[in-house]
Design an enzyme around this catalytic site. Structure first.
Site, PDB file in Angstrom:
ATOM      1  CG  ASP A 113      -2.114  -1.005   0.942  1.00 33.31           C
ATOM      2  OD1 ASP A 113      -2.718  -1.100  -0.114  1.00 33.31           O
ATOM      3  OD2 ASP A 113      -2.351  -1.637   1.898  1.00 33.31           O
ATOM      4  CG  ASP A 173      -7.822  -3.864  -3.592  1.00 32.07           C
ATOM      5  OD1 ASP A 173      -8.060  -4.633  -4.147  1.00 32.07           O
ATOM      6  OD2 ASP A 173      -8.341  -3.487  -2.422  1.00 32.07           O
TER       7      ASP A 173
HETATM    8  N1  GLY Z   1      -7.421  -1.727  -0.577  1.00 33.33           N
HETATM    9  C1  GLY Z   1      -8.211  -2.333   0.431  1.00 33.33           C
HETATM   10  C2  GLY Z   1      -9.532  -1.800  -0.004  1.00 33.33           C
HETATM   11  O1  GLY Z   1     -10.127  -1.476  -0.753  1.00 33.33           O
HETATM   12  O2  GLY Z   1     -10.526  -2.398   1.446  1.00 33.33           O
END
Ligand code: GLY
Length: 393
Positions: A113, A173
Site C-alpha cells: 500500500d 487494489d
Molecule cells: N485496498 C483495500 C480496500 O479497498 O479495502
C-alpha cells in the site's frame, strides 16, 4: 426535466420545475469544494497536531490510525487538494503536517500500500510545491515497493497475512500502487520502476479478469512456477462475485496505466470495466453501487460510496481518452458526483474529518459497514477537482 403544476394554498396555480433522481442538476464543483473546505476547517482545529490520521467513524467516534495503516495517506492527500483548490496557506501547512506523519513509511517493505500512502500524500505535495524532501521520500518509497516484486510471477505481492490460504496473493487494489512506480521512472530516468509497473499491469490483466470484464479480488500464485493457483475473494460476497470497490480499483488502475504507458490494451480494459459497471442491472439509478454487485438482499443492503467516488474520478480521466465514449462517460461521472453531493454528504455541523457517509469497508467482517471512510472522501474531492478543471477547459 419535467414540469409539474403545483396548487398553492391560495388556489393559484404556478408552474415549477422538478427533477427526477437521475435528472438532478449537475453540481457546481467549485461550490462543493468550498463547502468541503468550510467543513474540514473545523476538523483541522479539532484534530490539532496529532500524529495520527483519520480513517473512519466507529461507534460514533472518529477512528484515527498510525502511518502503518493502509488508509493513512488519504487525509493528507485530501488536504493537498483543498490547498490546490483554495491556494490558502493553512491547508498547505496542515497537508505538510499530516503527510510528515507518514515519513517512516518510505522504508516499510511489509506492505504493497506504499503507493496509496505516499502517492496521495507526498505525491500531491510534491506536485504542488516541488519540495525536494518530498521527492526523496517518494523515490525511497518506490525503491521499497519494488522489493515486493517477484519476476517469476510478474506481480508485486499484496498481503503477507493469511499464508495458510494464499502463497502469493495479489489483489486488484494493487493496480493503484503502481502509479508511484510510473512516477519514479519519469522523475529519476531509471526504467526499473516502469518495468515493474508495466509487468504488474500485464500480469493482472491476464489473470484477474473474467469474460464479462469484472475482476476477481485475490489471485494467488505459485512462487516456483509463477502459475495461478487460486482465484478468490476476501472482501466480496463470493469468489465469483463482483465486489464493488474492486471493480472501481480496476477501472482507475487501467485508466491510469493507459495514461502512463499509452498501451491500447489497458485503455480497452478500462473501457470494458466502465461498461461492466455502468450497464450492470444491479447498479442503482443514482449510480452508487451496493457493496457487491452480486450480493443478495437488494435493496436493503449497504451501498459502497467509496466505490462510487473512485469510479467518478476514474471516469473523468477515461472520458478524455475515448472520443467515442466521452459524452457517455462524462455524464455518468456527473451523475455520480451529483448523487454523492446531494444525497450522501454528511451534514456540515460537526467536526468530523469526513465528507461522505455510507461507505462499506469489509462487509464480510462486519467492519466499517455503512459509515464514512476517508478514501471515499479523497476520491470524491479528486473527482470534484477533475470536474472543475474540465469545466475550465
Ligand atoms: N485496498 C483495500 C480496500 O479497498 O479495502
Amino acid at each position: 426535466m419535467k414540469k409539474v403544476l403545483i396548487g398553492l394554498l391560495t388556489g393559484t396555480l404556478i408552474l415549477i420545475s422538478s427533477c427526477s433522481d437521475n435528472e438532478k442538476k449537475t453540481i457546481d464543483p467549485s461550490l462543493q469544494l468550498d463547502l468541503a473546505g468550510e467543513q474540514l476547517e473545523k476538523s483541522l482545529k479539532w484534530l490539532g497536531d496529532t500524529i495520527l490520521n483519520p480513517r473512519t467513524m466507529e461507534d460514533g467516534s472518529v477512528r484515527l490510525v498510525r502511518s502503518q495503516d493502509w488508509t493513512s495517506g488519504f487525509w493528507p492527500g485530501m488536504l493537498w487538494y483543498i490547498y490546490e483548490s483554495t491556494g490558502e496557506e493553512q491547508w498547505k501547512d496542515a497537508a505538510h503536517h499530516f503527510s510528515m506523519n507518514l515519513e517512516q513509511e518510505m522504508y516499510n517493505g511489509g506492505t504493497h500500500d506504499t503507493g496509496f500512502k505516499m502517492g496521495c500524500s507526498f505525491g500531491n505535495g510534491y506536485r504542488l510545491t516541488g519540495n525536494e524532501d518530498y521527492r526523496d521520500i517518494l523515490i525511497q518509497s518506490a525503491k521499497t515497493l519494488i522489493t515486493r516484486f517477484n519476476p517469476t510471477i510478474g506481480c508485486i505481492r499484496s498481503w503477507d497475512h493469511n499464508t495458510d490460504k494464499w502463497d502469493y496473493p495479489v489483489i486488484i487494489d494493487n493496480m493503484m500502487n503502481i502509479e508511484l512506480l510510473f512516477w519514479a521512472t519519469k522523475e529519476t530516468g531509471d526504467p526499473v520502476y516502469y518495468e515493474v509497473a508495466i509487468k504488474h499491469a500485464e500480469t493482472t490483466l491476464r489473470n484477474h479478469f473474467r469474460d464479462d470484464h469484472s475482476s476477481f479480488h485475490v489471485v494467488s500464485y505459485d512462487t516456483i512456477s509463477g502459475e495461478v493457483v487460486k482465484k478468490n475473494t476476501h472482501q466480496g460476497f463470493a469468489h465469483e462475485s463482483a465486489w464493488a470497490r474492486g471493480q472501481a480499483w480496476g477501472l482507475y488502475g487501467y485508466t491510469m496505466s493507459y495514461r502512463e504507458t499509452g498501451r491500447e490494451e489497458f485503455l480497452q480494459q478500462a473501457i470494458k470495466i466502465a461498461e461492466f459497471i455502468l450497464d450492470h442491472p444491479n447498479l442503482p439509478e443514482d449510480k452508487v453501487p451496493y457493496w457487491d454487485y452480486d450480493a443478495p438482499g437488494k435493496p436493503d443492503i449497504p451501498r459502497d460510496v467509496s466505490a462510487a467516488a473512485i469510479t467518478a474520478s476514474a471516469l473523468y480521466e477515461l472520458a478524455g481518452f475515448s472520443m467515442d465514449k466521452k459524452a457517455e462517460l462524462m455524464m455518468a461521472a456527473d451523475q455520480i458526483l451529483t448523487s454523492l453531493s446531494s444525497d450522501y454528504r454528511l451534514s456540515g455541523d460537526h467536526s468530523w474529518p469526513f465528507l461522505l457517509d455510507h461507505s462499506t469497508g469489509n462487509m464480510n467482517k462486519d467492519s466499517e459497514v455503512d459509515v464514512p471512510i476517508i478514501y471515499a472522501d479523497y476520491y470524491y474531492v479528486e473527482a470534484l477537482m477533475r470536474k472543475k478543471s474540465l469545466m475550465q477547459e
